[in-house]
Design a protein around this motif. Structure first.
Motif, PDB file in Angstrom:
ATOM      1  N   ILE A  42      36.689   6.717  62.257  1.00 16.52           N
ATOM      2  CA  ILE A  42      35.104   6.765  62.221  1.00 16.52           C
ATOM      3  C   ILE A  42      34.763   7.057  63.745  1.00 16.52           C
ATOM      4  CG2 ILE A  42      32.876   5.797  61.982  1.00 16.52           C
ATOM      5  CD1 ILE A  42      33.980   4.372  59.406  1.00 16.52           C
ATOM      6  N   LYS A  43      35.141   6.316  64.807  1.00 19.95           N
ATOM      7  CA  LYS A  43      34.851   6.544  66.008  1.00 19.95           C
ATOM      8  C   LYS A  43      35.133   8.146  66.557  1.00 19.95           C
ATOM      9  CE  LYS A  43      35.685   4.612  70.780  1.00 19.95           C
ATOM     10  NZ  LYS A  43      35.618   5.940  71.400  1.00 19.95           N
ATOM     11  N   LEU A  44      36.400   8.830  66.150  1.00 16.90           N
ATOM     12  CA  LEU A  44      36.722  10.137  66.542  1.00 16.90           C
ATOM     13  C   LEU A  44      35.359  10.993  65.887  1.00 16.90           C
ATOM     14  CD1 LEU A  44      40.448  10.129  66.240  1.00 16.90           C
ATOM     15  CD2 LEU A  44      39.249  10.399  68.030  1.00 16.90           C
ATOM     16  N   LEU A  45      35.050  11.026  64.779  1.00 17.00           N
ATOM     17  CA  LEU A  45      34.249  11.526  64.468  1.00 17.00           C
ATOM     18  C   LEU A  45      32.763  11.528  64.968  1.00 17.00           C
ATOM     19  CD1 LEU A  45      34.880  11.179  60.535  1.00 17.00           C
ATOM     20  CD2 LEU A  45      35.427  13.122  61.928  1.00 17.00           C
ATOM     21  N   MET A  66      32.779  13.363  67.997  1.00 14.17           N
ATOM     22  CA  MET A  66      32.670  14.689  68.068  1.00 14.17           C
ATOM     23  C   MET A  66      31.104  14.839  67.295  1.00 14.17           C
ATOM     24  SD  MET A  66      36.226  16.207  66.845  1.00 14.17           S
ATOM     25  CE  MET A  66      36.457  14.914  65.545  1.00 14.17           C
ATOM     26  N   GLY A  67      30.506  13.879  67.191  1.00 14.21           N
ATOM     27  CA  GLY A  67      28.933  14.243  66.658  1.00 14.21           C
ATOM     28  C   GLY A  67      28.941  14.581  65.189  1.00 14.21           C
ATOM     29  N   ILE A  68      30.093  14.279  64.475  1.00 15.14           N
ATOM     30  CA  ILE A  68      30.167  14.271  62.956  1.00 15.14           C
ATOM     31  C   ILE A  68      29.687  13.227  62.190  1.00 15.14           C
ATOM     32  CG2 ILE A  68      31.758  15.088  61.089  1.00 15.14           C
ATOM     33  CD1 ILE A  68      33.644  16.668  63.162  1.00 15.14           C
ATOM     34  N   GLU A  69      28.851  13.302  61.518  1.00 14.12           N
ATOM     35  CA  GLU A  69      28.273  12.149  60.847  1.00 14.12           C
ATOM     36  C   GLU A  69      29.106  11.825  59.620  1.00 14.12           C
ATOM     37  OE1 GLU A  69      24.130  10.403  58.490  1.00 14.12           O
ATOM     38  OE2 GLU A  69      23.969  11.681  60.112  1.00 14.12           O
ATOM     39  N   SER A  70      29.469  10.758  59.296  1.00 10.60           N
ATOM     40  CA  SER A  70      30.197  10.471  58.347  1.00 10.60           C
ATOM     41  C   SER A  70      29.563   9.413  57.245  1.00 10.60           C
ATOM     42  CB  SER A  70      31.564  10.234  58.626  1.00 10.60           C
ATOM     43  OG  SER A  70      31.533   8.652  59.568  1.00 10.60           O
ATOM     44  N   PHE A  71      30.384   9.281  56.067  1.00 11.86           N
ATOM     45  CA  PHE A  71      29.998   8.558  54.976  1.00 11.86           C
ATOM     46  C   PHE A  71      31.397   8.068  54.271  1.00 11.86           C
ATOM     47  CE2 PHE A  71      28.800   7.552  50.557  1.00 11.86           C
ATOM     48  CZ  PHE A  71      27.882   6.611  50.576  1.00 11.86           C
TER      49      PHE A  71
END
Length: 373
Positions: free
Chosen positions: A120-123, A126-131
């Motif tokens: 999750i930290k890598l995302l 990179m400014g990629i919101e995750s769920f």
């Protein structure tokens, strides 16, 4: 949640990806629905390749694509995500679906532990919101999040669904097979019979597992082998690094077709350096078998010819054990970089185990043996 429901909620008609066991339900659904259809579904060489394919799809259609992968593939998407997709550059929206191997609190193999911790930290970086979609996540929760994601995608940013173990269900059954007859574990046994005290660097997945069990069955030491339990596509480069620095020792790299495809540029580097003490064996079943059996493009290309074009002095393709044994014996006596492509069936023993030594113990034993050579 049912994989079909996830597909309906996302509402995309183009998927590109590298298969993952955590995403087997998704992969089987896509194969059952589309097969390999360049308009709707492509299995790429690596995750960065898939990200660029998705970008091309968006440029041509204006519609949002999906890229799926194991979380180990995040490293391969960092460059295109940061320098191609990013909203400060081309603002190309992509939905990532990521299998979460090594999820904290869930037992997994050692190569997944750190990757799982930073997924999750890598995302985020990179400014990629995750769920995260877990086993208890409802369709309503996913649909609500997808509504939020659509607003984000409309600004040219990217989003990601992270899939926990067993979170996707109700996949159609898909049978993966080919017409080859050679069994991979027996191929490895034939290699071990010839290699003797030589060193072996094996690729990630079932090849390393079968090599480990072959040594156990023969009551042989594991000191001869470096089992590349992660870093898919890099075992031949590891073998090259060893071969250059141990020029009087023969090195066997036992590779797989999916791994070779993932970072095929390594073959060009091998061919340019031409280590006389390295034998590259590519066991080609045209499948990502370790993660479920989904196809690679290697079933329809000539890896031996590619190696030859890359500068390997000797290359050959075999599809039976008589030819394999002949080539192994000849190559054992030959002092030049060689490649054997071995056509292989899909399948493994149901009771195939995993290495009982740690990755660190494997490295230490291998290095201690190297010191004596």
């Amino acid at each position: 949640m049912k994989v079909e429901n996830l597909i309906k909620i996302i509402e995309s008609d183009f998927y590109a990806g590298v298969p993952d066991s955590q995403l087997r339900a998704l992969c089987n659904y896509l194969m059952s629905t589309y097969g390999i259809d360049p308009k709707h579904h492509i299995i790429g060489a690596n995750e960065g390749n898939c990200t660029a394919l998705a970008a091309g799809y968006y440029l041509a259609t204006g519609r949002v694509p999906v890229v799926y992968m194991q979380n180990s593939g995040e490293g391969n998407i960092i460059n295109p995500a940061a320098s191609l997709l990013n909203d400060k550059i081309y603002a190309i929206p992509v939905i990532f679906i990521i299998g979460w191997r090594g999820e904290p609190g869930i037992h997994d193999e050692p190569q997944h532990i750190y990757q799982g911790a930073v997924t999750i930290k890598l995302l985020d970086d990179m400014g990629i919101e995750s769920f995260v979609i877990g086993k208890e996540t409802t369709d309503y929760e996913v649909a609500s999040k997808m509504d939020e994601f659509r607003s984000i995608l409309a600004t040219g940013k990217d989003v990601a669904f992270i899939i926990s173990k067993d979170a996707l269900t109700d996949a159609p059954k898909v049978e993966y097979k080919n017409n080859n007859t050679m069994i991979r574990e027996k191929i490895i046994q034939h290699i071990v019979a010839v290699s003797g005290d030589d060193l072996i660097v094996s690729t990630t997945g079932k090849i390393s597992r079968e090599l480990f069990e072959t040594r156990v069955a023969l009551n042989q030491s594991h000191k001869y082998d470096f089992l590349t339990v992660g870093s898919m596509g890099h075992s031949s480069s590891i073998a090259l690094g060893v071969a250059i620095n141990k020029p009087d020792t023969r090195i066997w790299c036992v590779d797989g077709d999916g791994a070779v495809l993932m970072h095929m540029g390594a073959m060009a580097v091998l061919g340019a350096n031409k280590p006389k003490n390295l034998v590259h064996v590519v066991i080609n079943n045209g499948a990502h078998e370790t993660v479920g059996g989904m196809p690679t493009v290697a079933g329809s290309i000539d890896l031996a010819a590619i190696a030859k074009a890359c500068g390997y002095p000797y290359t050959v393709c075999v599809d039976n054990f008589a030819a394999l044994d002949k080539e192994l014996g000849t190559i054992k006596r030959r002092a030049e970089l060689s490649l054997i492509e071995v056509k292989c069936s899909i399948g493994a023993r149901e009771d195939l185990g995993r290495p009982t030594t740690t990755a660190l113990e494997n490295k230490q034993n291998f290095m201690e043996y190297l010191k004596m050579l």
